[in-house]
Structure formats: C-alpha cells, structure tokens
Design an enzyme around this catalytic site. Structure first.
Site, PDB file in Angstrom:
ATOM      1  N   ASP A  44       0.896  -1.245  -0.147  1.00 31.90           N
ATOM      2  CA  ASP A  44       0.044  -0.018  -0.009  1.00 31.90           C
ATOM      3  C   ASP A  44       0.915   1.409   0.088  1.00 31.90           C
ATOM      4  O   ASP A  44       2.040   0.943   0.391  1.00 31.90           O
ATOM      5  CB  ASP A  44      -0.927   0.058   1.299  1.00 31.90           C
ATOM      6  CG  ASP A  44      -2.283   0.712   0.873  1.00 31.90           C
ATOM      7  OD1 ASP A  44      -2.048   1.741   0.307  1.00 31.90           O
ATOM      8  OD2 ASP A  44      -3.265   0.263   1.316  1.00 31.90           O
ATOM      9  N   HIS A  61      -3.537   2.993  -4.827  1.00 28.46           N
ATOM     10  CA  HIS A  61      -2.778   2.580  -3.656  1.00 28.46           C
ATOM     11  C   HIS A  61      -1.446   2.114  -3.620  1.00 28.46           C
ATOM     12  O   HIS A  61      -0.991   1.207  -3.042  1.00 28.46           O
ATOM     13  CB  HIS A  61      -3.453   1.835  -2.453  1.00 28.46           C
ATOM     14  CG  HIS A  61      -4.682   2.604  -1.778  1.00 28.46           C
ATOM     15  ND1 HIS A  61      -4.498   3.204  -0.920  1.00 28.46           N
ATOM     16  CD2 HIS A  61      -6.094   2.534  -1.996  1.00 28.46           C
ATOM     17  CE1 HIS A  61      -5.692   3.965  -0.174  1.00 28.46           C
ATOM     18  NE2 HIS A  61      -6.635   3.212  -0.969  1.00 28.46           N
ATOM     19  N   GLU A 100     -10.691   2.468  -3.642  1.00 27.92           N
ATOM     20  CA  GLU A 100     -10.304   3.748  -3.613  1.00 27.92           C
ATOM     21  C   GLU A 100      -9.412   4.326  -4.697  1.00 27.92           C
ATOM     22  O   GLU A 100      -8.482   4.875  -4.444  1.00 27.92           O
ATOM     23  CB  GLU A 100      -9.726   4.319  -2.329  1.00 27.92           C
ATOM     24  CG  GLU A 100     -10.767   3.965  -1.018  1.00 27.92           C
ATOM     25  CD  GLU A 100     -10.005   4.739   0.231  1.00 27.92           C
ATOM     26  OE1 GLU A 100     -10.850   5.355   0.985  1.00 27.92           O
ATOM     27  OE2 GLU A 100      -8.862   3.993   0.381  1.00 27.92           O
TER      28      GLU A 100
END
Ligand code: ACM
Ligand code: ZN
Length: 724
Positions: free
Chosen positions: A151, A230, A287
């Site tokens: 991440d 990410h 996201e």
C-alpha cells in the site's frame, strides 16, 4: 480402561480433600453451539484425553464433539481443525487446578470465513509479531489472516524479479518545514530490520515461515497485492507502469499499457508460489483515483479500443483482465466493493467495506462476499470515547457494536445466503506504529468478533459475553497479550438539570458489573471514594472524576469532567454569527450545557463555524464577580478543515450595551497533525463585576498553504464555554 481408573481415583482423592470446585458458569469464547452439562466435575490431565477425526460423527471439518465424563475427555473433530478447536474449548472449561465440568459440547462455526486483516504497509511489523498475531487469531478461532502487504508508502514483500519494490521504495513520513503537515519522503536505502517501522519487508523465507506457522494453527493466509490504486511505492520504483502523464509515485497503475499487466502478472506468479494454500489472491481495488486515466492518452486509447464508456469501465477492464490471469493459475480473485463499479468480474468475490451494500449486491448476483463494514469491524476506529484513547482513524466501534455484527443481511435473497462466506475485521495502521498498539486495538474486540462469526445468532447473549470476557481478560494477561480496558471506562450516559437547578449525571460503561467510584473535587478516586449507584446529583461547582475498578485495582481510563455548574451554565446565549446548520452542537444552549465534546470531529457536541468568526454574548442573569473565561477548540488537520482560531477576545458588560475588553490573546499556529482539543484559559487582570460576557474567536477564513485542503473555508469547532 487405564484412563477410567486414573480419573476415578483422581475424583475420589479430590473429593476427600474437599477441593472440588464450586459450579461456575462456563466461559468459552466463542460460545459453543450446544453444551449439555453433566452436573459434575472431573480432573483432566494429559493422560485422560483422547482425540480423533471422524467425519461420520462430525460432518463439519471445523466442528467437534467434546465429551467430558468419569472416563476422561474425548474430542472428535470433523477434521484436524475441529480437534484443534475442541481442545481449545476443553482448555477454557478447565480451572487452574485442572477441574472440568462434565458434559457434552457439540460445536461448529456459523461462518467459514472468520477473518482478521493487518496493514503492514503503512507501518511495518516484524515477523515475530506476525506470529504472535497468528497465535491471538487462532485462540479466537479465526481461520483467515488477510495480509495487506502493499500500500502507499510500503511494499513489504520481497520480489526476485522486481527488487526495487522493497529496496528503493522504503518511504518515511516527514514533516516538511515549508509545509508543516505530514508528507511523504522516499529514503534511498533499504531499511529492513531498522527501528524505523516505516521501512522493512518480509523475505520469501520469512513468508514461508509465517505461512507454515499459520497452517499449524488452521489459518489460511490470504495475500493482498493492492491494485490498481494505493500503489505509490510501486509506481515510484517502477514509474513505467503508471500513466506517462502522472507524477512519480502517483500510486495508480496505467491500464492503457500492456506491460503493466505483464508486471503485475509476474508478481502474482511469485505470490502464488509463496502462498500455495491460499485459494484467493486479494487485489484490493479500493479507492482508485481515476483522474490520471482521464488525462492519459494510452488509457483513452484503451477505452476506445475496448468500447469502454467511462473510467469505471476502464477499472472493470483492469480487474477482469487480472481476474482472468489469476483464475488461469487456479486461484480465485477477491477485491473490495469498488470492483463492482463498471461491472463485476465474472468469478470475483467481493469484500464489502463501505457498508453491507456491496456484499449484498454481489451475493444477490450470485457472487461470494465477505462482510467487512467499516462502521462495525474496522478496528483502527476508536473503541472508547474517553480522550485517553490513542489517536485513531475515526469512528467508534466499541465492543457492543462489534458484538452486534451480523454478516447476513435481510436484503440477501434466502436462496443466495450461502454466498455470504462470513466476515472479517480490519486494522489499518496509519496511526498505529507499534505491535503493542496493534494488540490494544485488537483485544478484546476480537473476542466479540469471534463470537459474532462463530456462534449462531440464537446462541449469542451479550450479558453472558460480558461475564465471560472478564475471565478472558485474565487469559490475555496470562499470555502476555496487551488488551484495552476501554469497555470499563465510565462515560456520561445521560445528564439533565433537575427542577432545583442541580445537574443529574448518569454514568455508563460498555462493560457493566464493575464498581465505579467518583469524586467531585478533582481528586483521583481511590477504593475509599464514593461508590456510584444510580446517578450523581451535583449541586455546587464541581469537577467530576470517575474510575472503574477491577479486582480491586483501577481499570480503564479516568473520566474527568471539569467546570460543572460554572457561572456560564445555562446562561442565555445570543449569537452575532450563526453556527453552521450542519454542526449545531445541539443548538443555542450547546456551549453552556455542561456536555463536553469528545476528541473525535464527528462528535455531535461540537459547534461549528464555517469561514466566519464565532461571536456570542452570554447573559448570566444577574451581575456577579467574574474572574475569567475558559473555552476549548478542536483542531484536526489531517482529515478535516477544522483549525484553531487565530485569536480570542473577551468583553464584559453590566448593561448589555457598553462592553469593555477584559482579555485578549492571539493563538499561535500549531501544525501538529494529531487531533487535539486545545483549552484556553482567559483570566482577567482582576475580577470584574459583570452580567454580560461577549466572546469572539477569530476564524482564519480560508485554510492556509500547506494544508491538505488549502484555500477552502476554514472551520472553528468549539464546545463548552466556562465563566468563573
Ligand atoms: C479500505 O478501507 N479502503 C478498504
Ligand atoms: Zn494510463
């Protein structure tokens, strides 16, 4: 036969010595499906125990039958996992002298996905801690460890083919002196095994060791390689797989570039080799900022070539293409609910985090789903409301909330229920730097989760769980596991003014049954302090301090509420500048109601002023000596637009017309990114006689350069004004 004789002899011996235990409630967590007690106790040593796997007796491979009687104890599992769980139940039934209640336990889990996640990317956690984490998971009968390996700032998995992922992309968080908010910086050297937990990664040998350790505990490790977003560390180390128009380290892969897929597929090959037993590869998928795709000529060409109508469909293209590859290797793909955007890949399993809706949609469409709704089971959220709680991401998932979690929603068609595989809790580690802190966030919430995922709804019982948890805390302590006592910390459950103007306060706690003692003079309650019963009636100015006790010692945090019944209490407040309609704090009486807002910005007790100053006048009812004003404000730079005011001014008046300045100060900027409540004590040079007090807090208007949302309106959040 040998067992029978031994146990019978042991029993006679024990009775003769009079140490047979008093019957007490069994404290097995998670609660077994059925326990028929025999009404007696026997002493079970290692020689009195038999185990077997027998699928004719127990059909569920994780289920077991435990029989305890005069001829010892027998665990029959539907598989090795069942035996493992049966032995755990036996251990929890046993008291310190080895006595076990007789009876038969028939047990099996409600869900086959009982997961626990850990983000090792935002902060790195060493191999030894991962093993401890697995011990804790196994103790709670969790059978999935979702390992969030990549991440933003950290890629934690060694790759032979792409060594720069771990070697160059060791980010650390820094304070940039020009823009004093938290930023990211890339350090050139590898930081493996350094004390700096922003660096570090797991070698392939580490991973194999951890996977084997998990296997011994009947836990499947599901690796996550996050994509297409990410992925800052990866796109910094290998910018050729980001859009050519994007900044280095943009964190989003370019689906317009075929070599991006080659890169990711080669990584997946390495991952599959390391996690041969995991049926799933987790690809994250959450996201994804899609602006870079809109600006990228390659991505736009891909859209045209594939007939994709928007960036959601481009994301779906990306995910489908990865799924095809993962499936071709005999593995299933799982991703967060955003993978539903633009059309779900044909065989994907959905991990539903923004709520239950994504999982419901997936299940009803015939896909498997795992429920991980953030406002139940995100363990990086607060577990208590006291300001003593360490900085957390936000939200409030206390024990009762976690316990109430049920992955099966009524919106799922009954014919599709089997697609709900189970549930999981997540721990993201943006604000969690140490193993100790991870344990604190995990325990005892994991106990509540384990019962929510293992035990049938009809066998769940919160009050019994509370009693069992008391014994569970001792088990944690005996194992050297850190746990939170937030559930014992008192909070104000309710308060009101009675007819004679006294403040009546009722205390609560998530876990009841512990004595709470309190004082009204600001001192810390000791064992001799007043014992809380039904309510506290406060008739004079007071600072309320309350503390729970467990086993004769203070437990949890102290609740302290200062300045109760001060001169401003219940004063009439008129506002020169209106508070924001969305953040009223409770209206015109909010600042003088003796209810103090908590550290979280989402506490409805904060009163908010967008862009404008806060200016209000208090009418104390009659003229009286006033020595000063106390007021507090919230600031939360990292994730809100709430900042401290730039200045404070206080005036007094006897008639409400002519006001005289009594105190004034400017407020220096504080760029600490942590959430803070800042109290200000504006003591007058000398007490003045006044009936009216006017207070102004100056808003900076717009957020300054360097703030994550620079240029947008600044907010002031305040709660509780005190006049003394
Ligand atoms: C997530 O919390 N972004 C899955
Ligand atoms: Zn692109």
């Amino acid at each position: 036969m040998r067992n029978l004789i031994l146990v019978a002899f042991g029993g006679v011996f024990a009775v003769a010595c009079g140490v047979r235990p008093e019957p007490r409630e069994a404290a097995v967590i998670p609660q077994p499906r059925a326990f028929v007690e025999g009404g007696d106790f026997v002493r079970i040593g290692p020689e009195d125990l038999r185990t077997a796997v027998d699928t004719a007796v127990v059909s569920d491979p994780e289920g077991y039958r435990l029989t305890v009687g005069p001829d010892g104890a027998e665990v029959v599992g539907g598989g090795e996992a069942g035996v493992f769980y049966g032995l755990q139940t036996l251990e929890q039934l046993k008291d310190s002298a080895g006595w076990v209640p007789t009876g038969v336990v028939n047990d099996a889990p409600r869900f086959r996905w009982r997961g626990m996640h850990l983000d090792v990317s935002r902060h790195f956690f060493p191999k030894e801690f991962i093993k401890k984490y697995l011990d804790i998971l196994a103790y709670h009968r969790m059978n999935v460890f979702h390992w969030h390996l990549t991440d933003g700032i950290g890629w934690r998995l060694e790759s032979d083919r792409y060594p720069l992922l771990t070697q160059r992309a060791a980010w650390r968080r820094v304070k940039d002196p020009k823009a004093p908010w938290i930023g990211l910086e890339l350090s050139d050297e590898s930081r493996r095994d350094s004390a700096d937990t922003y660096g570090g990664y797991y070698t392939k040998e580490d991973v194999r060791e951890i996977v084997a350790y998990a296997r011994e505990r009947h836990i499947t490790v599901i690796p996550e390689i996050e994509m297409p977003g990410h992925s800052e560390a990866a796109t910094f180390a290998y910018p050729e797989y980001a859009c050519p128009t994007a900044q280095p380290g943009s964190g989003v892969y370019c689906p317009g570039n075929d070599s991006t897929f080659v890169f990711l597929q080669q990584l997946i090959d390495e991952v599959i080799d390391l996690f041969p037993e995991s049926p799933y590869i987790h690809i994250g998928g959450d996201e994804v900022g899609k602006e870079q795709w809109s600006a990228c000529p390659r991505c736009q060409a891909r859209k045209r070539a594939e007939g994709l109508k928007d960036e959601h469909e481009l994301q779906s293209y990306f995910v489908r293409r990865m799924e095809q590859y993962i499936n071709s290797k005999g593995k299933a793909m799982i991703g967060y609910d955003e993978i539903l955007e633009g059309g779900l890949a044909p065989n994907a399993t959905v991990m539903s985090w923004t709520g239950f809706e994504g999982g419901v949609r997936a299940a009803n469409a015939g896909h498997d789903a795992v429920m991980v709704p953030l406002d139940y089971v995100y363990f990086d959220h607060y577990q208590g409301q006291n300001p003593c709680e360490p900085q957390a991401w936000g939200g409030y998932n206390g024990l009762p909330r976690v316990y109430s979690f049920d992955p099966v929603r009524p919106e799922v068609d009954s014919s599709k229920r089997h697609h709900i595989l189970g549930g999981q809790a997540n721990i993201w580690t943006e604000s969690i730097r140490t193993p100790d802190h991870v344990e604190y966030m995990l325990l005892p919430r994991l106990a509540a989760l384990s019962e929510a995922l293992w035990t049938d709804t009809t066998a769940k019982d919160w009050e019994r769980f509370e009693r069992k948890l008391d014994r569970q805390l001792d088990r944690y302590a005996a194992r050297g596991w850190r746990y939170a006592e937030s559930g014992l910390t008192p909070f104000i459950a309710d308060q009101h003014f009675n007819d004679s103007g006294a403040l009546v306060v009722r205390l609560g706690a998530e876990l009841t049954g512990y004595p709470v003692r309190y004082t009204l003079d600001g001192s810390l309650p000791t064992e001799g302090a007043a014992l809380y019963a039904d309510s506290i009636v406060i008739r004079e100015p007071a600072t309320l301090t309350a503390q729970a006790f467990r086993n004769g010692r203070p437990a949890g945090c102290v609740l302290q509420v200062p300045h109760l019944l001060n001169r401003a209490t219940r004063a009439k407040v008129s506002y020169a500048t209106p508070y924001n309609a969305a953040y009223t704090g409770g209206g015109d009486t909010a600042l003088v109601d003796n209810r103090y807002a908590f550290k979280r910005g989402d506490d409805r007790a904060w009163q908010g002023f967008e862009r404008t100053d806060m200016e209000l006048t208090l009418d104390l009812g009659e003229e009286q000596p006033v020595a000063g004003v106390w007021i507090q404000f919230l600031q939360h730079l990292a994730s809100t637009s709430v900042m401290l005011p730039t200045g404070l001014t206080v005036w007094t008046s006897t008639d409400g017309n002519r006001f005289t300045i009594a105190a004034e100060r400017s407020v220096a900027d504080d760029s600490d990114s942590e959430v803070m409540i800042r109290p200000f004590d504006l003591r007058f040079k000398a007490p003045v006689s006044a009936r009216y007090i006017r207070i102004r807090a100056t808003n900076r208007g717009v957020l300054p350069a360097g703030h994550p949302r620079a240029g947008s309106p600044a907010w002031i959040f305040t709660d509780e004004v005190v006049v003394y």
